[in-house]
Write a protein that holds these residues in place. Structure first.
Motif, PDB file in Angstrom:
ATOM      1  N   VAL A  23       0.857  -1.185   0.000  1.00 17.27           N
ATOM      2  CA  VAL A  23       0.000   0.000   0.000  1.00 17.27           C
ATOM      3  C   VAL A  23       0.892   1.234   0.000  1.00 17.27           C
ATOM      4  CG1 VAL A  23      -1.934  -1.101   1.228  1.00 17.27           C
ATOM      5  CG2 VAL A  23      -0.198   0.152   2.530  1.00 17.27           C
ATOM      6  N   ALA A  24       0.366   2.308  -0.603  1.00 21.65           N
ATOM      7  CA  ALA A  24       1.014   3.620  -0.517  1.00 21.65           C
ATOM      8  C   ALA A  24       0.117   4.507   0.335  1.00 21.65           C
ATOM      9  CB  ALA A  24       1.206   4.218  -1.900  1.00 21.65           C
ATOM     10  N   VAL A  25       0.731   5.175   1.313  1.00 24.58           N
ATOM     11  CA  VAL A  25      -0.007   6.019   2.254  1.00 24.58           C
ATOM     12  C   VAL A  25       0.602   7.414   2.200  1.00 24.58           C
ATOM     13  CG1 VAL A  25      -0.552   6.358   4.704  1.00 24.58           C
ATOM     14  CG2 VAL A  25      -0.581   4.055   3.737  1.00 24.58           C
ATOM     15  N   ASP A  26      -0.261   8.430   1.996  1.00 24.07           N
ATOM     16  CA  ASP A  26       0.264   9.794   1.854  1.00 24.07           C
ATOM     17  C   ASP A  26       0.454  10.448   3.222  1.00 24.07           C
ATOM     18  OD1 ASP A  26      -2.218  10.742   2.737  1.00 24.07           O
ATOM     19  OD2 ASP A  26      -2.945  11.228   0.722  1.00 24.07           O
ATOM     20  N   ALA A  27       0.908  11.701   3.203  1.00 23.26           N
ATOM     21  CA  ALA A  27       1.270  12.389   4.452  1.00 23.26           C
ATOM     22  C   ALA A  27       0.066  12.615   5.359  1.00 23.26           C
ATOM     23  CB  ALA A  27       1.947  13.725   4.131  1.00 23.26           C
ATOM     24  N   GLU A  28      -1.162  12.602   4.778  1.00 25.87           N
ATOM     25  CA  GLU A  28      -2.384  12.712   5.597  1.00 25.87           C
ATOM     26  C   GLU A  28      -2.859  11.332   6.070  1.00 25.87           C
ATOM     27  OE1 GLU A  28      -2.295  14.852   2.612  1.00 25.87           O
ATOM     28  OE2 GLU A  28      -1.414  16.128   4.178  1.00 25.87           O
ATOM     29  N   LEU A  29      -2.051  10.312   5.780  1.00 29.26           N
ATOM     30  CA  LEU A  29      -2.305   8.915   6.172  1.00 29.26           C
ATOM     31  C   LEU A  29      -3.501   8.295   5.444  1.00 29.26           C
ATOM     32  CD1 LEU A  29      -1.411   8.914   9.981  1.00 29.26           C
ATOM     33  CD2 LEU A  29       0.066   8.652   7.993  1.00 29.26           C
ATOM     34  N   ASN A  30      -3.747   8.763   4.215  1.00 29.94           N
ATOM     35  CA  ASN A  30      -4.745   8.127   3.355  1.00 29.94           C
ATOM     36  C   ASN A  30      -4.062   7.078   2.485  1.00 29.94           C
ATOM     37  OD1 ASN A  30      -6.988   9.931   4.022  1.00 29.94           O
ATOM     38  ND2 ASN A  30      -5.746  11.494   3.004  1.00 29.94           N
ATOM     39  N   VAL A  31      -4.667   5.898   2.380  1.00 29.19           N
ATOM     40  CA  VAL A  31      -4.180   4.877   1.452  1.00 29.19           C
ATOM     41  C   VAL A  31      -4.661   5.263   0.055  1.00 29.19           C
ATOM     42  CG1 VAL A  31      -4.324   2.439   0.780  1.00 29.19           C
ATOM     43  CG2 VAL A  31      -4.261   3.057   3.208  1.00 29.19           C
ATOM     44  N   PHE A  32      -3.726   5.467  -0.891  1.00 30.11           N
ATOM     45  CA  PHE A  32      -4.161   5.860  -2.228  1.00 30.11           C
ATOM     46  C   PHE A  32      -3.727   4.889  -3.320  1.00 30.11           C
ATOM     47  CE2 PHE A  32      -0.026   7.869  -1.756  1.00 30.11           C
ATOM     48  CZ  PHE A  32       0.569   7.725  -3.006  1.00 30.11           C
ATOM     49  N   TYR A  33      -2.992   3.856  -2.938  1.00 28.89           N
ATOM     50  CA  TYR A  33      -2.605   2.836  -3.925  1.00 28.89           C
ATOM     51  C   TYR A  33      -2.455   1.512  -3.196  1.00 28.89           C
ATOM     52  CZ  TYR A  33       0.006   0.404  -7.606  1.00 28.89           C
ATOM     53  OH  TYR A  33       0.402  -0.504  -8.566  1.00 28.89           O
TER      54      TYR A  33
END
Length: 536
Positions: A23-33
């Motif tokens: 999984v890829a998690v952005d700086a806001e801690l949303n999983v986007f991939y």
């Protein structure tokens, strides 16, 4: 894909029994991939079932190491083809199925440090393993080695006090001992032994990654208090073992920058950090955002408890590991075999196969079940080792049957009282700030969760944990980036989605169960004393 552009992130990997997932998690801690490779479906040439090979003896269970490497190749190539922007990856971490071990052949480290970006990993690592089929957690072929290890340290309880668990067949030290005894030549040609987690980290690092404290606690080799290898355990398993294992490290350690192979082939930034990988259970604790005093209850085919402990009390049941997100604390795992299948059986027998009738029975009976207590173990239980159904009236007399609604409440109350009693046996204490996180099939039933809240005297929350090891690994990568500044894990993940409140304790529940719990524990001991013990 445009959505992946300019989105700084961390990657979380999970090398589990049946698949490799990311999984890829952005700086806001949303999983986007997210993506995964299933071993049985996507790597047919290895001929696995459920990701493993079960050998003719029915006890030996292994997985091909190169299958794991090839799965990583496939997933990275897919990410590249999808337009995933690797240049935005700040750090990565991961999880591996616990207890499995990988044996690097002498000379493999040179290959790891000089990988060609023109070739896939599995093409270059073909000759790097002295054992090509890794023993995994499903293996139960090392009973002889387990008994020897316990004898070497003065018994099962002594080993548990030292390493967090009594000797278990799947634990890595016993697997290493078997390989040394049965295949001494391969052992002699091994320059490094990794866990599945540290093996996966080594691929990204381009050199041997150390074993972290938390996954290292599942080996019967690490002294969990001092966080060093136990010399007596090492000697009991195999010679020269300490140099083959390397020194263990804290679970939040930044191991170094990513290998140039990934920079050149996929476009990772040269500064991308590799944070120590850990076991899938510790990574799940991170993914569920457990904090001090919290407990997670997975209500599945078997029921599993994850506990956050301050002062562990190792026992002959359960496992205590170093905590993956707080080096001063511990975590424990307890497994109960009679989970959802037992609940479904009692539903079919006492509620006409209907969950709504089952729930109505829980609502229509009082807390404490008027003193009627039951133990329901249609298969031999692990915690504790009891089989059969045992029912007791309010006067502590054994009875052969309960009315339907009483039977249902006796089952659910009994299952949760057993969990609390055995959790407290490992040093767990319910605190004013305790949260219970419920997952798995039965977590969808609000009336079952109400009994859980009442027995533990704490609020119950629910969350989706399908990717908890993966997401927990991405969270741990963010924590690794911040750890040098002494930021707590809970501070790092405060933006992550919060679980949903499902049940709070009924007023008066604590008094009812404070009275009943000691009674239940005494009856359990009574049944145990009448049950023949497991064969030595």
């Amino acid at each position: 894909m445009a959505e992946h552009a300019a989105r700084p992130c961390c990657l979380g990997w999970d090398f589990s029994t049946q698949q490799v997932k990311v999984v890829a998690v952005d700086a806001e801690l949303n999983v986007f991939y997210e993506d995964s490779v299933n071993f049985d479906k996507d790597l047919l040439e290895f001929g696995t079932q459920g990701g493993v090979h079960i050998h003719e003896d029915g006890l030996t269970v292994t997985s091909p190491v190169l299958m794991w490497v090839q799965a990583l190749d496939i997933i990275l190539e897919r990410m590249k083809a999808s337009g995933f922007d690797f240049s935005q990856v700040l750090a990565l971490s991961g999880a591996g199925q616990q207890h499995g071990s990988v044996y690097w052949k002498a000379g493999a480290s040179r290959v790891l440090t000089s990988l060609s970006p023109d070739l896939l990993l599995h093409k270059q690592l073909q000759a790097c393993f002295s054992i090509r089929d890794s023993p995994v957690w499903m293996d139960s072929s090392t009973t002889v080695q387990c008994r020897r290890l316990e004898a070497a340290v003065g018994g099962a309880q002594a080993l548990s006090c030292l390493t967090g668990s009594r000797a278990y067949e799947r634990f890595t030290g016993n697997q290493i001992a078997k390989i040394y005894q049965q295949n001494p030549e391969a052992y002699a040609h091994t320059e490094r032994i990794s866990l599945v987690s540290s093996f996966a980290a080594s691929l990204f690092l381009g050199s041997y990654a150390p074993i972290d404290y938390s996954d290292g606690s599942g080996m019967n080799l690490l002294q969990i208090q001092d966080k060093v290898w136990s010399q007596v355990c090492l000697r009991a398993c195999a010679p020269h073992l300490e140099e083959k294992l390397g020194s263990p490290v804290p679970s939040c350690s930044v191991l170094g920058a990513i290998s140039s192979y990934f920079v050149q082939r996929y476009g990772f930034p040269a500064g991308c950090k590799v944070v120590a990988f850990t076991g899938d259970n510790p990574a799940s604790l991170a993914g569920m955002k457990l904090e001090e005093g919290d407990i997670a209850v997975s209500l599945g085919t078997s029921d599993t408890l994850f506990l956050w402990l301050q002062e562990p009390m190792p026992a002959l049941e359960g496992h205590i590991f170093c905590n993956p997100v707080d080096a001063q604390h511990y975590m424990a795992l307890l497994c109960f075999k009679n989970g959802s299948l037992m609940r479904e059986k009692i539903r079919d027998e006492s509620a006409s196969c209907s969950w709504s009738d089952f729930s109505e029975a829980l609502r229509s009976t009082e807390m404490g079940n008027s003193g009627n207590l039951g133990f329901y173990f249609d298969v031999m239980e692990i915690t504790p080792e009891i089989t059969g159904r045992h029912r007791f009236s309010a006067e502590n007399r054994q009875v052969s049957a309960f009315p339907g609604a009483v039977e249902i409440r006796a089952l659910i109350e009994g299952q949760f009282m057993a969990k609390r009693i055995h959790a407290e046996g490992l040093g767990y204490r319910v605190m004013p700030k305790t949260k219970i996180l419920a997952t798995g099939g039965a977590s969808h039933n609000r009336d079952i969760l109400q009994v859980l809240a009442d027995v533990f005297g704490a609020p119950v929350y629910v969350t989706d944990t399908a990717n908890s090891a993966c997401v927990g690994s991405a969270y741990r990568a963010f924590h690794g980036l911040a750890a040098g500044t002494d930021v707590s894990f809970s501070e790092v993940v405060k933006l992550a989605p919060n679980p949903r409140l499902a049940a709070t304790p009924t007023p008066g529940a604590s008094q009812v169960y404070e009275d009943l719990l000691p009674q239940y524990a005494k009856l359990e001991q009574r049944i145990l004393s009448q049950t023949p013990g497991p064969p030595e």
